[in-house]
Design a protein around this motif. Structure first.
Motif, PDB file in Angstrom:
ATOM      1  N   SER A   1      -2.076  -8.792  47.936  1.00 39.30           N
ATOM      2  CA  SER A   1      -2.937  -8.060  47.001  1.00 39.30           C
ATOM      3  C   SER A   1      -2.159  -7.216  45.998  1.00 39.30           C
TER       4      SER A   1
ATOM      5  N   GLN B   1      -0.676  -8.889  54.020  1.00 37.79           N
ATOM      6  CA  GLN B   1      -1.904  -8.563  53.285  1.00 37.79           C
ATOM      7  C   GLN B   1      -1.616  -7.710  52.055  1.00 37.79           C
ATOM      8  N   ILE B   2      -0.758  -6.735  52.226  1.00 36.40           N
ATOM      9  CA  ILE B   2      -0.414  -5.859  51.102  1.00 36.40           C
ATOM     10  C   ILE B   2       0.328  -6.637  50.015  1.00 36.40           C
TER      11      ILE B   2
ATOM     12  N   GLU C   1       2.464   4.447  56.690  1.00 38.64           N
ATOM     13  CA  GLU C   1       2.197   3.104  57.223  1.00 38.64           C
ATOM     14  C   GLU C   1       3.498   2.321  57.316  1.00 38.64           C
TER      15      GLU C   1
ATOM     16  N   SER D   1       4.609   8.101  44.517  1.00 41.28           N
ATOM     17  CA  SER D   1       5.072   6.747  44.185  1.00 41.28           C
ATOM     18  C   SER D   1       5.683   6.755  42.784  1.00 41.28           C
TER      19      SER D   1
ATOM     20  N   ASN E   1      -0.134  -6.729  58.301  1.00 39.07           N
ATOM     21  CA  ASN E   1      -0.466  -5.759  57.247  1.00 39.07           C
ATOM     22  C   ASN E   1       0.482  -5.872  56.056  1.00 39.07           C
TER      23      ASN E   1
ATOM     24  N   SER F   1       3.681   2.657  52.523  1.00 41.19           N
ATOM     25  CA  SER F   1       3.030   1.507  51.905  1.00 41.19           C
ATOM     26  C   SER F   1       2.268   1.987  50.677  1.00 41.19           C
ATOM     27  N   PRO F   2       1.765   1.082  49.850  1.00 40.47           N
ATOM     28  CA  PRO F   2       0.944   1.509  48.713  1.00 40.47           C
ATOM     29  C   PRO F   2      -0.351   2.194  49.146  1.00 40.47           C
ATOM     30  N   ASN F   3      -0.752   1.994  50.391  1.00 47.18           N
ATOM     31  CA  ASN F   3      -2.006   2.563  50.898  1.00 47.18           C
ATOM     32  C   ASN F   3      -1.831   3.939  51.520  1.00 47.18           C
ATOM     33  N   VAL F   4      -0.836   4.061  52.408  1.00 45.20           N
ATOM     34  CA  VAL F   4      -0.654   5.288  53.191  1.00 45.20           C
ATOM     35  C   VAL F   4       0.839   5.614  53.275  1.00 45.20           C
TER      36      VAL F   4
END
Length: 232
Positions: free
Chosen positions: A143, A139-140, A128, A106, A136, A122-125
């Motif tokens: 947050s 939600q991202i 994703e 990132s 989703n 995504s910032p998570n995976v």
């Protein structure tokens, strides 16, 4: 500050050349690439060479990661990938595997008091999918600590406001899924008044050249058609 964001080139040197020509005309301050330089297309080494030659800031994509591993780490085990993954792994020069392996996942920037996060999925995976209307994604964005999220991976460009935050998908330079065989990327501009302007660019290129190359190399017809039609 004017930034061009490209992604998902997928071994398509012809579309990358055309996109960079258009970007040069836009007179941007910098270019950021959100990964997936390789996979699917027949020119992985040429694409990486051009990215490196232009000193383009780049992060790692899910297909890049899977090719480094030579496993279905972050890609689906499909008929097309069963051809594309080993072909790309065997085609890729060792120095280019090393280049991909050492890319960051990132990039975070702070421009005129705007915090911007650049990721592939995504910032998570890393793999994703963030489609604009999915739960989703909402939600991202809710947050998200940053003001702007710029991603790719879906191969479909989009811009959407989430209250005081902005979601941007820059699309795909090399393997679009918009129903047309055109390269897409985005121009992100943050002006002195702290306003964020986003423009999605769609650029036609000579896609028949890559179709010819893939045909000569006996790539699966289903894979060739996906480049030809701009579909999955």
């Amino acid at each position: 500050m004017k930034i061009a964001v490209i992604s998902d080139i997928h071994g398509n040197i012809y579309s990358l050349i055309r996109a960079l020509q258009d970007i040069d005309y836009q007179k941007v301050d910098t270019i950021i690439c959100l990964g997936d330089l390789v996979g699917y297309g027949p020119h992985p080494n040429e694409v990486i060479a051009m990215i490196r030659r232009r000193n383009i800031v780049c992060i790692k994509g899910n297909y890049d990661t899977s090719v480094i591993d030579n496993k279905y780490s972050f890609i689906r085990e499909t008929e097309i990938n069963s051809f594309s993954l080993p072909w790309t792994f065997n085609e890729l020069r060792e120095e280019n595997k090393y280049f991909l392996e050492n890319l960051p996942s990132s990039i975070s920037l702070n421009i005129v008091d705007k915090k911007i996060l650049f990721v592939h999925g995504s910032p998570n995976v890393i793999n994703e999918y963030l489609f604009e209307d999915d739960e989703n994604t909402s939600q991202i964005m809710t947050s998200l600590n940053e003001d702007v999220l710029v991603c790719a991976h879906t191969h479909i460009p989009y811009v959407k406001d989430f209250k005081n935050k902005i979601y941007i998908n820059c699309g795909s330079v090399g393997k679009p899924k918009i129903g047309r065989p055109n390269a897409t990327y985005c121009i992100l501009e943050i002006n002195k008044s702290n306003r964020v302007n986003v423009q999605i660019k769609e650029i036609p290129y000579e896609y028949k050249r890559i179709v010819k190359d893939m045909t000569i190399l006996k790539f699966p017809s289903k894979l060739i058609q996906s480049f030809e039609k701009g579909l999955e």
